[in-house]
Design an enzyme around this catalytic site. Structure first.
Site, PDB file in Angstrom:
ATOM      1  N   CYS A 271       0.834  -1.207   0.000  1.00 49.79           N
ATOM      2  CA  CYS A 271       0.000   0.000   0.000  1.00 49.79           C
ATOM      3  C   CYS A 271       0.868   1.256   0.000  1.00 49.79           C
ATOM      4  CB  CYS A 271      -0.929  -0.010   1.207  1.00 49.79           C
ATOM      5  SG  CYS A 271      -0.096  -0.119   2.806  1.00 49.79           S
ATOM      6  N   THR A 272       1.962   1.243   0.765  1.00 43.88           N
ATOM      7  CA  THR A 272       2.834   2.421   0.833  1.00 43.88           C
ATOM      8  C   THR A 272       3.559   2.639  -0.482  1.00 43.88           C
ATOM      9  OG1 THR A 272       3.126   2.103   3.212  1.00 43.88           O
ATOM     10  CG2 THR A 272       4.726   3.505   2.094  1.00 43.88           C
ATOM     11  N   HIS A 298       2.059   5.175   9.716  1.00 45.65           N
ATOM     12  CA  HIS A 298       1.136   4.142   9.231  1.00 45.65           C
ATOM     13  C   HIS A 298       0.181   3.687  10.329  1.00 45.65           C
ATOM     14  CE1 HIS A 298      -0.319   0.572   7.154  1.00 45.65           C
ATOM     15  NE2 HIS A 298       0.403   0.872   6.100  1.00 45.65           N
ATOM     16  N   ARG A 316       6.967  -4.663  17.758  1.00 48.40           N
ATOM     17  CA  ARG A 316       5.581  -4.898  17.351  1.00 48.40           C
ATOM     18  C   ARG A 316       4.782  -5.676  18.394  1.00 48.40           C
ATOM     19  NH1 ARG A 316       4.636  -5.466  10.907  1.00 48.40           N
ATOM     20  NH2 ARG A 316       6.186  -3.947  10.194  1.00 48.40           N
TER      21      ARG A 316
END
Length: 460
Positions: A271-272, A298, A316
């Protein structure tokens, strides 16, 4: 206007837009807003009184399948000497498309969604919305693992029906438990339960020469994705994630012309990468990009933990809903796969933030020549309106916009002109993007390209 728009789409396979914004299956208010949007970009503005005569004339013509921007046609006619009728002006603009009347192919392209997560369900919505007369992309099935819930099929349908970010499905959804099918706006979608991509015989379900859209991200190389091609009824595979190895990573609008008929496995990149590459191409074509850094802010994704817990990735594991999380991104390097002239010129990093959707790319670039704020913004505005990147680059001119304003935006990236910074040969560009829906629209454009249902655009 609404019946004419529907008639052109269903009966003639003609997609109508207003300055790039689709008006198919839109409400009265949405059509009016698409016209009002033009006033932000052109001083003359545009009203439905301008576009209605265009639609009336088009509905009476024998047209070949195409995409027609009635907003641009109306503006062009209003700025002409108006010595000819609206119908004659349109015939001149459309050329052979207004006289051939060639129908679309008798049967469309079968599509199967392998995986039904965030991207899979948005792809389903797009395909259902554009089902038309069945001569384009036809969603035939979704493939998933059997869930632990007894009412698995109902849960799949419910996730398609309701979405916390993108709102409710426009239309009706019913479930046929006996035949394991979901009906969306009357379109029958087979639900196929399997554990392996190579164990499906799609011909059993009347599916032939299908394009498999793999939304799982589990397999990203030729060997893994090639399992789909071993199945009966499959012709091609499209990956909705960055591909590894020698797979072509396609950003529609930039390098989609690199797709060859013999390419059986293609990646739609990330997507980026889709958000930044079209803007970078536009800037490089006009000014030249010497080097730069890309920082993506993001929204969190399902890969992160809701609360602190073990995660194989650095940082994460910490709560996505409570923290900004510095992480890595391969988007800057991936740009070179679609735009080789920028190879080695960009660095990149990412920060995950506590929002569920819409992200922001900050492009800090050193240019090959000097420019001004006004000149750069004017160039990017014209790019969004008139260039071959019209479907990829959007432009906003407001000091009040925030991320939620771009939920559902169909463009790959939206330039925030009020945030642009220019200093001699340096510039900083802020590019918003709906990392779910905008990306899914890019995937759909690749689907149309490889299936041969990408029709001419008028005006060119």
């Amino acid at each position: 206007m609404i019946p004419l728009i529907g008639h052109l789409y269903r009966d003639k396979n003609v997609v109508t837009t207003v300055y790039g914004q689709s008006i198919i299956n839109r409400s009265v208010i949405e059509i009016l807003k698409s016209h009002k949007f033009v006033r932000q970009l052109k001083e003359s503005g545009l009203t439905v009184r301008d576009t209605f005569p265009i639609l009336e004339a088009l509905s009476g013509m024998s047209l070949a399948p195409c995409r027609i921007d009635i907003g641009k046609l109306a503006t062009g006619y209003n700025s002409s000497d108006r010595q000819q009728s609206v119908a004659d002006y349109i015939r001149r603009e459309l050329g052979d498309l207004a006289t051939s009347g060639q129908p679309a192919a008798a049967s469309g392209q079968d599509v199967v969604l392998y995986g039904f997560g965030r991207i899979g369900r948005l792809m389903a919505r797009i395909l259902i919305e554009r089902a038309g007369g069945g001569v384009g992309l036809n969603l035939k099935a979704i493939v998933v693992r059997k869930g632990k819930a007894e009412n698995d099929l109902q849960k799949r349908a419910s996730l398609l029906r309701r979405d916390s970010v993108h709102g409710s499905f426009r239309g009706t959804i019913t479930v046929d438990e006996d035949n394991e099918r979901i009906y969306a706006n009357g379109l029958g979608i087979q639900v196929i339960y399997v554990n392996s991509p190579s164990s499906v015989d799609y011909t059993r379900y009347g599916i032939k020469d299908a394009i498999i859209v793999d939304n799982t991200g589990v397999w990203r190389d030729e060997a893994g994705l090639g399992q789909h091609l071993e199945c009966k009824g499959v012709s091609k595979v499209l990956l909705t994630a960055p591909g590894k190895g020698n797979l072509k990573n396609i950003v529609y609008g930039v390098n989609h012309h690199d797709i060859d008929p013999e390419d059986n496995i293609i990646s739609a990149a990330s997507c980026t990468t889709n958000a930044i590459t079209p803007v970078l191409k536009a800037i490089h074509d006009q000014y030249g990009v010497v080097n730069g850094h890309v920082e993506t802010v993001h929204s969190y994704t399902n890969d992160q933990n809701l609360i602190d817990n073990y995660h194989k990735g650095s940082r994460r594991g910490r709560s996505a809903a409570l923290n900004m999380v510095i992480t890595e991104t391969g988007a800057a390097k991936a740009v070179a796969k679609a735009l080789p002239e920028l190879k080695g010129k960009l660095t990149g990093s990412a920060i995950r933030v506590p929002t569920p959707n819409v992200s922001l790319a900050i492009l800090n670039l050193n240019l090959g020549q000097t420019t001004t704020l006004e000149a750069l913004n004017a160039y990017l505005r014209d790019t969004s309106l008139y260039s071959s990147l019209q479907k990829q680059v959007d432009f906003v001119n407001s000091t009040e916009v925030v991320s939620s304003d771009f939920v559902g935006n169909r463009k790959a990236g939206i330039v925030d002109s009020k945030a642009t910074i220019v200093d001699d040969n340096r510039c900083v560009l802020y590019v918003w993007y709906d990392n779910e829906y905008g990306y899914s629209c890019q995937v759909n454009r690749i689907l149309r390209q490889i299936s041969g249902v990408n029709y001419p655009i008028v005006p060119a």
